[in-house]
Design an enzyme around this catalytic site. Sequence first.
Site, PDB file in Angstrom:
ATOM      1  N   TYR A 146      93.508  26.268  57.090  1.00  0.00           N
ATOM      2  CA  TYR A 146      92.566  25.171  56.901  1.00  0.00           C
ATOM      3  C   TYR A 146      93.253  23.819  56.756  1.00  0.00           C
ATOM      4  O   TYR A 146      92.618  22.776  56.835  1.00  0.00           O
ATOM      5  CB  TYR A 146      91.674  25.416  55.676  1.00  0.00           C
ATOM      6  CG  TYR A 146      90.835  26.686  55.753  1.00  0.00           C
ATOM      7  CD1 TYR A 146      90.686  27.376  56.948  1.00  0.00           C
ATOM      8  CD2 TYR A 146      90.200  27.187  54.630  1.00  0.00           C
ATOM      9  CE1 TYR A 146      89.944  28.534  57.021  1.00  0.00           C
ATOM     10  CE2 TYR A 146      89.438  28.343  54.692  1.00  0.00           C
ATOM     11  CZ  TYR A 146      89.322  29.020  55.889  1.00  0.00           C
ATOM     12  OH  TYR A 146      88.575  30.168  55.958  1.00  0.00           O
ATOM     13  N   LYS A 195      98.573  40.035  56.660  1.00  0.00           N
ATOM     14  CA  LYS A 195      98.463  40.656  57.990  1.00  0.00           C
ATOM     15  C   LYS A 195      99.896  40.709  58.535  1.00  0.00           C
ATOM     16  O   LYS A 195     100.217  40.133  59.585  1.00  0.00           O
ATOM     17  CB  LYS A 195      97.512  39.800  58.862  1.00  0.00           C
ATOM     18  CG  LYS A 195      97.146  40.415  60.192  1.00  0.00           C
ATOM     19  CD  LYS A 195      96.184  41.578  60.068  1.00  0.00           C
ATOM     20  CE  LYS A 195      95.905  42.176  61.436  1.00  0.00           C
ATOM     21  NZ  LYS A 195      95.274  43.505  61.364  1.00  0.00           N
ATOM     22  N   ASP A 251      89.078  33.303  51.390  1.00  0.00           N
ATOM     23  CA  ASP A 251      87.748  32.733  51.609  1.00  0.00           C
ATOM     24  C   ASP A 251      86.773  33.861  51.972  1.00  0.00           C
ATOM     25  O   ASP A 251      85.683  33.995  51.398  1.00  0.00           O
ATOM     26  CB  ASP A 251      87.860  31.716  52.760  1.00  0.00           C
ATOM     27  CG  ASP A 251      86.609  30.901  52.957  1.00  0.00           C
ATOM     28  OD1 ASP A 251      85.689  31.014  52.125  1.00  0.00           O
ATOM     29  OD2 ASP A 251      86.546  30.152  53.949  1.00  0.00           O
ATOM     30  N   ASP A 255      83.956  36.124  49.300  1.00  0.00           N
ATOM     31  CA  ASP A 255      82.513  36.193  49.558  1.00  0.00           C
ATOM     32  C   ASP A 255      82.052  37.646  49.655  1.00  0.00           C
ATOM     33  O   ASP A 255      80.977  38.001  49.164  1.00  0.00           O
ATOM     34  CB  ASP A 255      82.163  35.465  50.859  1.00  0.00           C
ATOM     35  CG  ASP A 255      81.829  34.008  50.599  1.00  0.00           C
ATOM     36  OD1 ASP A 255      82.160  33.527  49.500  1.00  0.00           O
ATOM     37  OD2 ASP A 255      81.241  33.350  51.480  1.00  0.00           O
TER      38      ASP A 255
END
Length: 363
Positions: A146, A195, A251, A255
């Site tokens: 981001y 990852k 992020d 959620d």
Amino acid sequence: MDFKVAVIGGDGIGPEIVAEAKKVLNRVAEKFGHEFHYQDILMGGASIDAYGVPLTQETIAVAKASDAVLMGSIGGDTTTSPWYKLAPHLRPEAGLLGIRKELNLFANLRPAILYDELKEACPLRDEVIKDGFDMLIMRELTGGLYFGERKTIEENGVRKAIDTLTYTEKEIERIARKGFEIARKRKKKVTSVDKANVLDSSRLWRAVVEEVAKEYKDVKLEHMLVDNCAMQLVRDPAQFDVILTENMFGDILSDEASMITGSIGMLASASLNDTKFGLYEPSHGSAPDIAGQNIANPIATILSASMMLRYSFDLDKEADAIERAIKKVLTEGYRTKDILSDGLSFVSTKEMGDLIAARIEKE
Ligand code: NAD
């Protein structure tokens, strides 16, 4: 002890729920012999109305001079509020991004707890939930995809978009350290999510987390690939204690984790820097649809205040007392509208705050 708390009531239900968190904090102060000195500051829509901008230098200065910031939530109805006719850098949310940056809040903590009393709200089956879960997602907040360089170009008549995922070892080290420190206050287990089978940034992440782990031998470390983690969250959520991860993975996973608790009005959050300082706020927004009706659930904000005691003030016993009081109120069957089910007692925002405050006890 004495603590300085900067308070951002904010917009919508913000001032209502913050008032209840202060009520509970004041009761803690009385019972445990502390003093909380509050200073109200403006941010978001309230600041736009007063000063024309969502964040002022004065707000930043007061926040910086405090031991922590307690916040309700900011923003209005994004389709009808005049705040959303302003340029993006003048809208309420720009204030939040600005204060996070000014205060260098790089670690975001979101606990996801399934209370026994609210099991019905969880979309998972009973055999998956078992005895419930209590995990905390620690997300890196100021680096990664981001914040990397990005652009869209055209090559031979074909549009091409490029985003860059960058992490330095310093950025990884400081968030890893926070993760291990916080695991020490909990069940002493860190699941570092990456990852590493594909991404270089993840391989560096894994290597640095391993190095930091050597200083925290009392904390168990495991690594998990992000795709597997997304699956494990709905297969066996109780296996997790602290999930430590980078910005974008965090992020998405936070959620997912909040969704399986089933109740938005119960989810706290904290954003910390590399001192004890933090900004504490509910995970939900300002709920303009129910503002001013005395029906919002104040528990997420009260739990955020409890995180403030635990992580910024090192007042673990006091934080435990708040969490015990909330559980007690839920066990006794009191519910705000959002978590109400048949046969239970409906209470208003203010009544919920009163009930929790009245149940704060030293043991
Ligand atoms: P929201 O979280 O405010 O509301 C979503 C739904 O959940 C609404 O139906 C609302 O009534 C309900 N809800 C939320 N909190 C509740 C509570 N404590 N008790 C009972 N019900 C509750 O999300 P939204 O409607 O998408 O956003 C409204 C505004 O909040 C927007 O301006 C958005 O930008 C802002 N927002 C702010 C923050 C923040 O301050 N950090 C976070 C998210 C959204």
